[in-house]
Enzyme design. Structure first.
Site, PDB file in Angstrom:
ATOM      1  N   HIS A  46       0.842  -1.201   0.000  1.00 54.29           N
ATOM      2  CA  HIS A  46       0.000   0.000   0.000  1.00 54.29           C
ATOM      3  C   HIS A  46       0.884   1.262   0.000  1.00 54.29           C
ATOM      4  CE1 HIS A  46      -3.114  -2.682   2.202  1.00 54.29           C
ATOM      5  NE2 HIS A  46      -3.665  -2.378   1.041  1.00 54.29           N
TER       6      HIS A  46
ATOM      7  N   LYS B 205     -15.618  -7.846   4.976  1.00 53.96           N
ATOM      8  CA  LYS B 205     -14.452  -8.267   5.769  1.00 53.96           C
ATOM      9  C   LYS B 205     -14.679  -7.966   7.241  1.00 53.96           C
ATOM     10  CE  LYS B 205     -10.949  -7.432   2.203  1.00 53.96           C
ATOM     11  NZ  LYS B 205      -9.841  -6.555   1.759  1.00 53.96           N
TER      12      LYS B 205
ATOM     13  N   ARG C 118      -2.639  -5.868  -8.229  1.00 54.94           N
ATOM     14  CA  ARG C 118      -1.497  -6.766  -8.007  1.00 54.94           C
ATOM     15  C   ARG C 118      -1.396  -7.845  -9.068  1.00 54.94           C
ATOM     16  NH1 ARG C 118      -3.370  -8.615  -2.403  1.00 54.94           N
ATOM     17  NH2 ARG C 118      -5.269  -8.373  -3.607  1.00 54.94           N
TER      18      ARG C 118
ATOM     19  N   SER D 103      -3.025  -8.022   3.082  1.00 61.06           N
ATOM     20  CA  SER D 103      -3.161  -7.814   4.525  1.00 61.06           C
ATOM     21  C   SER D 103      -3.533  -9.137   5.217  1.00 61.06           C
ATOM     22  CB  SER D 103      -4.225  -6.763   4.803  1.00 61.06           C
ATOM     23  OG  SER D 103      -3.838  -5.549   4.213  1.00 61.06           O
TER      24      SER D 103
HETATM   25  N1  COA Z   1       0.121  -4.125  -2.375  1.00 61.10           N
HETATM   26  C1  COA Z   1      -0.153  -5.149  -1.571  1.00 61.10           C
HETATM   27  N2  COA Z   1      -1.397  -5.501  -1.222  1.00 61.10           N
HETATM   28  C2  COA Z   1      -2.403  -4.788  -1.727  1.00 61.10           C
HETATM   29  C3  COA Z   1      -2.195  -3.709  -2.572  1.00 61.10           C
HETATM   30  C4  COA Z   1      -0.862  -3.388  -2.900  1.00 61.10           C
HETATM   31  N3  COA Z   1      -0.569  -2.392  -3.703  1.00 61.10           N
HETATM   32  N4  COA Z   1      -3.400  -3.203  -2.926  1.00 61.10           N
HETATM   33  C5  COA Z   1      -4.323  -3.955  -2.322  1.00 61.10           C
HETATM   34  N5  COA Z   1      -3.721  -4.913  -1.599  1.00 61.10           N
HETATM   35  C6  COA Z   1      -4.391  -5.958  -0.851  1.00 61.10           C
HETATM   36  C7  COA Z   1      -4.865  -5.564   0.505  1.00 61.10           C
HETATM   37  O1  COA Z   1      -3.892  -5.855   1.477  1.00 61.10           O
HETATM   38  C8  COA Z   1      -6.108  -6.392   0.635  1.00 61.10           C
HETATM   39  O2  COA Z   1      -5.777  -7.676   1.067  1.00 61.10           O
HETATM   40  P1  COA Z   1      -6.829  -8.579   1.906  1.00 61.10           P
HETATM   41  O3  COA Z   1      -7.963  -8.855   0.953  1.00 61.10           O
HETATM   42  O4  COA Z   1      -6.032  -9.769   2.263  1.00 61.10           O
HETATM   43  O5  COA Z   1      -7.296  -7.773   3.069  1.00 61.10           O
HETATM   44  C9  COA Z   1      -6.653  -6.494  -0.773  1.00 61.10           C
HETATM   45  O6  COA Z   1      -5.544  -6.262  -1.593  1.00 61.10           O
HETATM   46  C10 COA Z   1      -7.653  -5.469  -1.140  1.00 61.10           C
HETATM   47  O7  COA Z   1      -7.790  -4.609  -0.084  1.00 61.10           O
HETATM   48  P2  COA Z   1      -7.808  -3.071  -0.048  1.00 61.10           P
HETATM   49  O8  COA Z   1      -6.907  -2.445  -1.077  1.00 61.10           O
HETATM   50  O9  COA Z   1      -7.588  -2.644   1.366  1.00 61.10           O
HETATM   51  O10 COA Z   1      -9.231  -2.768  -0.524  1.00 61.10           O
HETATM   52  P3  COA Z   1     -10.591  -3.402  -0.119  1.00 61.10           P
HETATM   53  O11 COA Z   1     -10.945  -4.305  -1.227  1.00 61.10           O
HETATM   54  O12 COA Z   1     -10.639  -3.988   1.235  1.00 61.10           O
HETATM   55  O13 COA Z   1     -11.398  -2.046  -0.124  1.00 61.10           O
HETATM   56  C11 COA Z   1     -13.167  -0.575  -0.491  1.00 61.10           C
HETATM   57  C12 COA Z   1     -12.613  -1.971  -0.686  1.00 61.10           C
HETATM   58  C13 COA Z   1     -12.949  -0.070   0.916  1.00 61.10           C
HETATM   59  C14 COA Z   1     -12.490   0.380  -1.461  1.00 61.10           C
HETATM   60  C15 COA Z   1     -14.666  -0.692  -0.810  1.00 61.10           C
HETATM   61  O14 COA Z   1     -15.226  -1.670   0.042  1.00 61.10           O
HETATM   62  C16 COA Z   1     -15.404   0.622  -0.655  1.00 61.10           C
HETATM   63  O15 COA Z   1     -15.337   1.465  -1.528  1.00 61.10           O
HETATM   64  N6  COA Z   1     -16.132   0.790   0.489  1.00 61.10           N
HETATM   65  C17 COA Z   1     -16.905   2.001   0.749  1.00 61.10           C
HETATM   66  C18 COA Z   1     -18.408   1.728   0.567  1.00 61.10           C
HETATM   67  C19 COA Z   1     -18.780   1.753  -0.893  1.00 61.10           C
HETATM   68  O16 COA Z   1     -18.775   2.786  -1.553  1.00 61.10           O
HETATM   69  N7  COA Z   1     -19.144   0.572  -1.397  1.00 61.10           N
HETATM   70  C20 COA Z   1     -19.509   0.411  -2.781  1.00 61.10           C
HETATM   71  C21 COA Z   1     -18.281   0.134  -3.619  1.00 61.10           C
HETATM   72  S1  COA Z   1     -18.686  -0.061  -5.309  1.00 61.10           S
END
Ligand code: COA
Length: 165
Positions: free
Chosen positions: A18, A42, A95, A133
């Site tokens: 990140h 999650k 990724r 994560s």
């Molecule tokens: N390097 C390493 N790992 C990475 C990464 C990077 N560059 N980018 C993402 N990841 C990993 C994260 O660690 C995470 O791993 P995990 O699944 O084991 O926890 C995974 O990729 C994706 O996680 P993250 O980037 O934190 O995003 P998310 O998918 O959890 O987030 C939101 C999703 C928060 C953006 C989405 O739920 C959201 O927009 N919520 C707000 C409510 C909303 O508007 N909902 C409608 C959406 S259409």
């Protein structure tokens, strides 16, 4: 005109992957709002406040100009949050091909909700492309060394969290 971007995620916890995206985003936008959200699919290990404090610490440790960054909690829809904060784009890290479908769906939905907000994807660097994560939490819980993937401050917080579970 200042270009403001949102970098949203669950960040449970923030990893070096990140952080790499944060650093690279700052080459293309003037201000980045790291937006800590609750992904309804999650169950986080860390509270929002713990996740935000990890991010703040990691930013300082990485010598990133804090003046260009804000760390905020997202409640509700990301597109509403972006609009409220005058952001014109959402940044996401990609990724692997496996991320594509999920990101494709989210981008499509966000576009329907607010077509004025663009999503920009940055490819993760090679060395970060396998980090997640969840894997960091699993490896740490089972006694593995995660120091290549998260900061020492994060490891301390994970140690404390796991010992109190
Ligand atoms: N390097 C390493 N790992 C990475 C990464 C990077 N560059 N980018 C993402 N990841 C990993 C994260 O660690 C995470 O791993 P995990 O699944 O084991 O926890 C995974 O990729 C994706 O996680 P993250 O980037 O934190 O995003 P998310 O998918 O959890 O987030 C939101 C999703 C928060 C953006 C989405 O739920 C959201 O927009 N919520 C707000 C409510 C909303 O508007 N909902 C409608 C959406 S259409």
């Amino acid at each position: 005109m200042n270009k403001i971007a949102i970098y949203p995620g669950t960040f449970d916890p923030m990893t070096n992957g990140h952080m790499d995206i944060v650093k690279r985003s700052l080459k293309i936008v003037d201000k980045l709002i790291i937006s800590v959200a609750n992904n309804l699919n999650k169950i986080p290990l860390l509270s929002i406040e713990e996740r935000k404090s990890i991010i703040k610490n990691d930013i300082i440790e990485n010598n990133i100009e804090i003046i260009n960054i804000e760390i905020k909690t997202v409640n509700g829809l990301l597109t509403d949050f972006a609009k409220m904060n005058n952001a014109t784009c959402i940044i996401r890290g990609l990724r692997a091909v496996s991320d594509f479908e999920y990101e494709f769906q989210m981008t499509g939905m966000n576009y329907q909700l607010n077509p004025d907000i663009e999503t920009i994807f940055l490819m993760s660097s090679d060395k970060n492309s396998f980090i997640s994560s969840n894997l960091v939490k699993e490896v740490h819980k089972l006694g593995g060394d995660v120091s290549k993937f998260v900061s020492s401050n994060t490891i301390k917080i994970l140690n404390h969290k796991n010992s109190s579970l």
